[in-house]
Design a protein around this motif. Sequence first.
Motif, mmCIF file in Angstrom:
data_model
loop_
_atom_site.group_PDB
_atom_site.id
_atom_site.type_symbol
_atom_site.label_atom_id
_atom_site.label_comp_id
_atom_site.label_asym_id
_atom_site.label_seq_id
_atom_site.Cartn_x
_atom_site.Cartn_y
_atom_site.Cartn_z
ATOM 1 N N ALA A 19 -18.258 -10.256 -3.166
ATOM 2 C CA ALA A 19 -17.559 -9.606 -4.081
ATOM 3 C C ALA A 19 -15.921 -10.098 -5.344
ATOM 4 O O ALA A 19 -15.493 -9.403 -5.660
ATOM 5 N N LYS A 20 -15.408 -11.398 -4.644
ATOM 6 C CA LYS A 20 -14.368 -11.793 -5.592
ATOM 7 C C LYS A 20 -14.799 -11.946 -6.340
ATOM 8 O O LYS A 20 -14.157 -11.082 -6.723
ATOM 9 N N TYR B 74 -16.619 -10.610 -9.134
ATOM 10 C CA TYR B 74 -16.826 -9.409 -9.905
ATOM 11 C C TYR B 74 -15.265 -8.336 -9.434
ATOM 12 O O TYR B 74 -15.311 -7.917 -10.391
ATOM 13 N N LEU B 75 -15.152 -8.395 -8.720
ATOM 14 C CA LEU B 75 -13.504 -7.120 -8.177
ATOM 15 C C LEU B 75 -12.371 -8.298 -9.389
ATOM 16 O O LEU B 75 -11.682 -7.017 -9.816
ATOM 17 N N THR B 76 -12.866 -9.620 -9.328
ATOM 18 C CA THR B 76 -11.774 -10.354 -10.248
ATOM 19 C C THR B 76 -11.401 -9.951 -11.380
ATOM 20 O O THR B 76 -11.057 -9.497 -12.431
ATOM 21 N N LEU C 134 -7.766 -2.198 -6.948
ATOM 22 C CA LEU C 134 -8.401 -2.785 -6.696
ATOM 23 C C LEU C 134 -8.320 -3.817 -6.692
ATOM 24 O O LEU C 134 -8.394 -5.038 -6.172
ATOM 25 N N LYS C 135 -6.732 -4.347 -7.629
ATOM 26 C CA LYS C 135 -5.815 -5.110 -7.683
ATOM 27 C C LYS C 135 -5.096 -5.935 -6.506
ATOM 28 O O LYS C 135 -4.792 -6.637 -5.918
ATOM 29 N N ALA D 240 -8.437 -4.066 -2.679
ATOM 30 C CA ALA D 240 -9.843 -4.314 -2.276
ATOM 31 C C ALA D 240 -9.674 -6.015 -2.436
ATOM 32 O O ALA D 240 -10.069 -6.885 -1.862
ATOM 33 N N LEU D 241 -8.682 -6.913 -3.693
ATOM 34 C CA LEU D 241 -9.207 -8.286 -3.805
ATOM 35 C C LEU D 241 -8.218 -8.619 -2.492
ATOM 36 O O LEU D 241 -9.247 -9.644 -2.150
ATOM 37 N N VAL E 258 -11.190 -8.579 0.229
ATOM 38 C CA VAL E 258 -12.547 -8.464 -0.269
ATOM 39 C C VAL E 258 -13.385 -9.400 0.981
ATOM 40 O O VAL E 258 -14.353 -8.487 1.156
ATOM 41 N N ALA F 96 -15.691 0.992 -12.350
ATOM 42 C CA ALA F 96 -14.948 -0.804 -11.895
ATOM 43 C C ALA F 96 -16.034 -0.912 -13.459
ATOM 44 O O ALA F 96 -15.937 -2.028 -13.958
#
Length: 173
Positions: free
Chosen positions: A41-42, A44-46, A69-70, A73-74, A77, A118
């Motif tokens: 997911a890295k 996508y999250l980035t 997310l920042k 989540a990141l 990850v 997102a």
Amino acid sequence: MIMKFLRENIYAAVLMLLLRLYVGWEWLYAGYHKLANGFDAKGYLTGAVAKPVADQTGEVIYPTFTAFLKHFALPNVKLFNFMIPLGEALIGIGLILGALTAAAAFFGLLMNFMFLFAGTISTNPWLVLLGGLIMIAGANGGRLGIDYYAKPYLRKLFHKEASGGTRTNIKTG
């Protein structure tokens, strides 16, 4: 009127079975595909952090979610790489089998909304609509599934635990 129909009618239960099978298959397929082929997911999250959902003026619409997310989540990850595919697969299994149907529909809605926040559209609005109908149907959503047999057992189990395992009558006088 529509609520009563969705929650009590046997025809609605049949409709919910069909919806559960379809929505459950979509979730199970997505989760299985990620589990079998690997998932990261890295990227996508980035991307979601770099280009958050914004209005026409550039104002970020969901700043709290972008911060989540920042800052959570990141950095975590690897946890999300495990939780997302497993969660998708479990939601699918729950819906297909009609096991803990309302909970499966709720967590499906939760995941769909996270993807929407997102900035991913895809099939998420459609699955939100169908999952919402399943969740609104409540117990009738799983009436033609494992819930029919499991709910009375679970009610009895939780009622017993809530009352300390034994029932006593206390007379006041």
